[in-house]
Enzyme design. Structure first.
Site, PDB file in Angstrom:
ATOM      1  CG  ASN A  12      -1.970  -0.976   1.277  1.00 11.48           C
ATOM      2  OD1 ASN A  12      -2.396  -1.469   0.233  1.00 11.48           O
ATOM      3  ND2 ASN A  12      -2.424  -1.327   2.469  1.00 11.48           N
ATOM      4  CG  ASP A  14       0.838   3.195   4.382  1.00  9.82           C
ATOM      5  OD1 ASP A  14      -0.105   2.637   3.779  1.00  9.82           O
ATOM      6  OD2 ASP A  14       1.520   2.639   5.265  1.00  9.82           O
ATOM      7  CG  ASN A 185      -4.531  -5.240  16.736  1.00 13.64           C
ATOM      8  OD1 ASN A 185      -5.638  -5.768  16.879  1.00 13.64           O
ATOM      9  ND2 ASN A 185      -4.337  -4.214  15.935  1.00 13.64           N
ATOM     10  CB  THR A 249       2.181   3.698  10.623  1.00 13.57           C
ATOM     11  OG1 THR A 249       1.309   4.745  10.985  1.00 13.57           O
ATOM     12  CG2 THR A 249       1.626   2.940   9.428  1.00 13.57           C
ATOM     13  CG  ASP A 253       2.901  -4.447   9.447  1.00 11.75           C
ATOM     14  OD1 ASP A 253       2.119  -5.374   9.733  1.00 11.75           O
ATOM     15  OD2 ASP A 253       2.536  -3.379   8.934  1.00 11.75           O
ATOM     16  CB  THR A 283       9.482   0.189  14.112  1.00 10.98           C
ATOM     17  OG1 THR A 283      10.372  -0.798  13.607  1.00 10.98           O
ATOM     18  CG2 THR A 283       8.509   0.603  13.020  1.00 10.98           C
ATOM     19  NE  ARG A 286      14.261   4.604  12.633  1.00  9.96           N
ATOM     20  CZ  ARG A 286      15.346   3.877  12.875  1.00  9.96           C
ATOM     21  NH1 ARG A 286      16.443   4.464  13.303  1.00  9.96           N
ATOM     22  NH2 ARG A 286      15.348   2.585  12.687  1.00  9.96           N
ATOM     23  N   GLY A 288       6.724   6.765   9.733  1.00 16.14           N
ATOM     24  CA  GLY A 288       6.534   5.902   8.559  1.00 16.14           C
ATOM     25  C   GLY A 288       6.672   4.446   8.930  1.00 16.14           C
ATOM     26  CB  SER A 292      10.337   3.894  11.055  1.00 13.20           C
ATOM     27  OG  SER A 292       9.285   2.963  10.980  1.00 13.20           O
TER      28      SER A 292
END
Ligand code: RIB
Length: 303
Positions: A12, A14, A185, A249, A253, A283, A286, A288, A292
């Site tokens: 995607n 984003d 989650n 975000t 992942d 992650t 930062r 993005g 990140s």
């Protein structure tokens, strides 16, 4: 030798809006700033595994547009093998529109776009690759019928299957029961369990129940709290490291890519979750998703 991870899933483009709150109905609200970032749960998880050094292959589709070209180029730049990403004419690339609030909460909408162009033939075409893969990672951002086909194919090829059952949606139990590891989650866990998980103890109980229902190992990620893992029936809470989060975000992942890497190093699932928590702690500091995510050295230096 089975030294590969294959990720079958979404890519995607984003748009991440940084704002203090969500707009009211009928309100036009200025936001503090916006960032454009390569995303999609599939591509994000592939990038994290590749950044950590695992030979990682992405299977999916993008549109024949500038965003699609950018998504493929970014994944490639981060070390993902993109040979099995197809470009689909006449269909827009998948997109994510994400409001990231100051308190770390994230509200996301996705446009399916070319992610829904993945076919059974695409899965059949990578069978030789699956024969060499240790782990296949899937999410729920491609058509359900293709996802379930991919689960069966990956199992038939002897792979360990990790399903990130997100976004939460109905999937027949028999497919969940084929998976080795299911990651959700707390919101997704509530959907599958049909009950809210408000505390770590409830998440422990939820993970144990899912493990019984699906005969699988279960990870329930809990944002800044950490994660609960049911590993061979033994349930452990892994607290997250306390960090100054900028934007979350792709944190889940990053965690999943970290689990994939750690399992390839023969860690137990519980140890893998500890390593993965260190990845996502970096992650979130930062902006993005893919940009990140940390490389292996960075994670090792942070421990
Ligand atoms: O998990 C975060 C991802 O979910 C974003 O990159 C967005 O594209 C959606 O797929």
């Amino acid at each position: 030798m089975r030294d590969k991870i294959v990720v079958i899933g979404s890519l995607n483009y984003d748009i991440i809006l940084k704002s203090s709150r969500l707009p009211e109905c009928g309100e036009t609200m200025p936001v503090d700033n916006a960032a454009f970032s390569a995303g999609g749960k599939g591509a994000n998880q592939a990038v994290q595994a590749a950044k950590l050094g695992v030979p990682t292959y992405m299977v999916g589709c993008v549109g024949e547009d500038a965003q699609g070209a950018y998504l493929v180029q970014t994944a490639k730049a981060y070390g993902v093998n993109t040979d099995h990403i197809r470009t689909i004419p006449g269909v827009p690339s998948g997109m994510g529109v994400i409001s990231a609030l100051e308190d770390g909460s994230v509200f996301a909408s996705i446009v399916r776009g070319a992610n829904y162009a993945v076919t059974r033939e695409n899965i059949d075409a990578v069978e030789p690759l699956l024969q060499q893969a240790a782990i296949v990672i899937l999410q729920m951002e491609i058509p359900m019928e293709i996802n379930t086909y991919a689960i069966q194919k990956a199992k038939a090829c002897g792979c360990k299957v990790l399903l990130n059952a997100a976004p939460a949606m109905e999937i027949p139990n028999r497919y969940l029961q084929m998976c080795d590891i299911i990651v959700v989650n707390e919101v997704e866990a509530a959907f599958y369990l049909n009950t809210e998980l408000g505390t770590v103890d409830q998440a422990r109980e939820g993970a144990a129940r899912m493990a019984r229902d699906y005969s699988a190992d279960i990870i329930v990620t809990l944002g800044k709290e950490g994660a609960v893992v049911s590993d061979q029936g033994s349930v452990t809470f892994i607290p997250a490291r306390e960090v100054e989060a900028i934007e979350t975000t792709g944190a889940g992942d990053s965690f999943i890519g970290g689990v994939g890497y750690a399992l390839m190093q023969n860690m137990t699932l519980t140890e893998a979750c500890q390593f993965a928590a260190d990845c996502s702690a970096i992650t979130v500091c930062r902006l993005g998703a893919q940009d990140s995510m940390p490389a292996l050295k960075e994670v090792q230096n942070s421990i």
